[in-house]
Design a protein around this motif. Sequence first.
Motif, PDB file in Angstrom:
ATOM      1  N   PRO A  10       0.702  -1.085   0.340  1.00 18.86           N
ATOM      2  CA  PRO A  10      -0.116   0.451  -0.028  1.00 18.86           C
ATOM      3  C   PRO A  10       0.819   1.337  -0.059  1.00 18.86           C
ATOM      4  O   PRO A  10       1.490   1.198   0.440  1.00 18.86           O
ATOM      5  CB  PRO A  10      -0.659   0.035   1.297  1.00 18.86           C
ATOM      6  N   ILE A  11       0.365   2.418  -0.689  1.00 18.52           N
ATOM      7  CA  ILE A  11       0.879   2.779  -0.785  1.00 18.52           C
ATOM      8  C   ILE A  11       1.060   4.021   0.254  1.00 18.52           C
ATOM      9  O   ILE A  11      -0.305   4.587   0.380  1.00 18.52           O
ATOM     10  CB  ILE A  11       1.036   4.112  -2.388  1.00 18.52           C
ATOM     11  N   HIS A  36      11.175  15.400   6.961  1.00 19.77           N
ATOM     12  CA  HIS A  36      10.693  15.207   8.597  1.00 19.77           C
ATOM     13  C   HIS A  36      10.290  14.437   7.710  1.00 19.77           C
ATOM     14  O   HIS A  36      10.045  12.914   8.513  1.00 19.77           O
ATOM     15  CB  HIS A  36      10.293  15.745   9.026  1.00 19.77           C
ATOM     16  N   ALA A  37       9.194  13.733   6.644  1.00 20.95           N
ATOM     17  CA  ALA A  37       8.149  12.668   6.455  1.00 20.95           C
ATOM     18  C   ALA A  37       9.932  11.695   5.639  1.00 20.95           C
ATOM     19  O   ALA A  37       9.406  10.320   5.787  1.00 20.95           O
ATOM     20  CB  ALA A  37       7.080  12.896   5.144  1.00 20.95           C
ATOM     21  N   VAL A  38      10.651  12.289   4.594  1.00 16.39           N
ATOM     22  CA  VAL A  38      11.108  11.488   4.273  1.00 16.39           C
ATOM     23  C   VAL A  38      12.282  10.822   5.969  1.00 16.39           C
ATOM     24  O   VAL A  38      12.971   9.548   4.746  1.00 16.39           O
ATOM     25  CB  VAL A  38      12.666  12.102   3.286  1.00 16.39           C
ATOM     26  N   GLY A  39      12.537  10.933   6.277  1.00 17.28           N
ATOM     27  CA  GLY A  39      13.292  11.055   7.244  1.00 17.28           C
ATOM     28  C   GLY A  39      13.299   9.761   8.130  1.00 17.28           C
ATOM     29  O   GLY A  39      13.082   8.253   8.538  1.00 17.28           O
ATOM     30  N   LEU A  40      10.688   9.663   8.214  1.00 18.16           N
ATOM     31  CA  LEU A  40      10.701   8.701   8.911  1.00 18.16           C
ATOM     32  C   LEU A  40      10.589   7.655   8.314  1.00 18.16           C
ATOM     33  O   LEU A  40      10.042   6.232   8.516  1.00 18.16           O
ATOM     34  CB  LEU A  40       9.469   8.992   8.889  1.00 18.16           C
ATOM     35  N   GLY A  41      11.312   7.445   6.579  1.00 15.69           N
ATOM     36  CA  GLY A  41      10.839   6.690   5.520  1.00 15.69           C
ATOM     37  C   GLY A  41       9.825   6.272   3.953  1.00 15.69           C
ATOM     38  O   GLY A  41       9.582   5.506   3.954  1.00 15.69           O
ATOM     39  N   ASP A 245       2.268  -2.538  11.227  1.00 15.03           N
ATOM     40  CA  ASP A 245       1.515  -3.461  12.173  1.00 15.03           C
ATOM     41  C   ASP A 245       1.339  -3.934  11.373  1.00 15.03           C
ATOM     42  O   ASP A 245       1.169  -5.865  11.695  1.00 15.03           O
ATOM     43  CB  ASP A 245       0.696  -3.231  13.519  1.00 15.03           C
ATOM     44  N   ARG A 246       0.399  -4.284  11.237  1.00 15.12           N
ATOM     45  CA  ARG A 246       0.446  -5.630   9.307  1.00 15.12           C
ATOM     46  C   ARG A 246       1.147  -5.937   8.445  1.00 15.12           C
ATOM     47  O   ARG A 246       0.941  -6.977   7.925  1.00 15.12           O
ATOM     48  CB  ARG A 246      -0.699  -4.441   9.085  1.00 15.12           C
ATOM     49  N   GLY A 247       2.702  -5.633   8.965  1.00 19.02           N
ATOM     50  CA  GLY A 247       3.551  -5.888   7.848  1.00 19.02           C
ATOM     51  C   GLY A 247       3.496  -5.208   6.757  1.00 19.02           C
ATOM     52  O   GLY A 247       3.698  -6.153   5.553  1.00 19.02           O
ATOM     53  N   GLN A 248       3.047  -4.458   6.709  1.00 19.31           N
ATOM     54  CA  GLN A 248       2.757  -3.901   4.976  1.00 19.31           C
ATOM     55  C   GLN A 248       3.983  -2.599   4.384  1.00 19.31           C
ATOM     56  O   GLN A 248       3.409  -1.720   3.713  1.00 19.31           O
ATOM     57  CB  GLN A 248       1.021  -3.116   4.605  1.00 19.31           C
ATOM     58  N   TRP A 249       4.747  -2.196   5.720  1.00 19.87           N
ATOM     59  CA  TRP A 249       5.266  -0.807   5.682  1.00 19.87           C
ATOM     60  C   TRP A 249       7.180  -1.037   4.176  1.00 19.87           C
ATOM     61  O   TRP A 249       7.697  -1.742   5.258  1.00 19.87           O
ATOM     62  CB  TRP A 249       6.121  -0.147   6.906  1.00 19.87           C
TER      63      TRP A 249
END
Length: 250
Positions: A10-11, A36-41, A245-249
């Motif tokens: 999922p995007i 900041h968002a890029v730093g979060l991944g 948590d869903r294993g989808q990151w």
Amino acid sequence: MYPYLDHGGPIAMAHRGGALHPDNIGYENSLRAFRHAVGLGYRYLETDLHATSDGMVVAFHDKRLDRVTDRTGVIAELPWSEVKQARINGKEPIPLLTEVLEELPETRLNLDIKADNGVGPAVEVIRKTNAIDRVCVSSFSQRRVQGVRRALGDRLATGFGDREVALLRFTPFRVNTSGACLQIPESFGSLKVLTSGLLRRAHALGKQVHVWTVDDPAIMHRLLDAGVDGLITDRTDLLKQVLVDRGQWV
């Protein structure tokens, strides 16, 4: 498949850079928020576009400077020499689209063109920066979406225009469009926009469905369970945790 949509799950898209992350409040659509968002991944960023009176394309939501900066005035009526003096939350400059593309070369940008005078300048920036595979252009205006498609061709990923969404939502007929995805709210006022039928018809056409702006973890889980292809959020911290948590990151 559009290169823009080539993603292994999922995007997750940072709306205005993640405008309601506790560290970003007050800094929407600034390079600080995007970094900041890029730093979060985050790999996908959403931003809005306006053009100044001399055709410079800025990442900014409102047509006026007043709400989030220390200056006033309508962006379309001001030259870049004045707009660049404004500071978001009194501190951060308003970035040009070219600056966002150049500073964050590994990111993909969802671009919402907010006014008619921004179409031509945005097209030129996308051409000159060779960013056609990195961006998806959306707008509430069917006319703006179609104008960008005509200028840049079918290789460009675009969202459905408002009439295309309505046709897919309310009629059983196939929609003749080169749009790559639907980017829609779950509801618009009392009108339910996202339905199981709409999602099914979109997927049958090979189109992705991205839902905005989703900031509640329970709703995130429900929409992902329903099969949406992406979520656009101001709460980048919460969406990341839901996907982890869903294993989808990814």
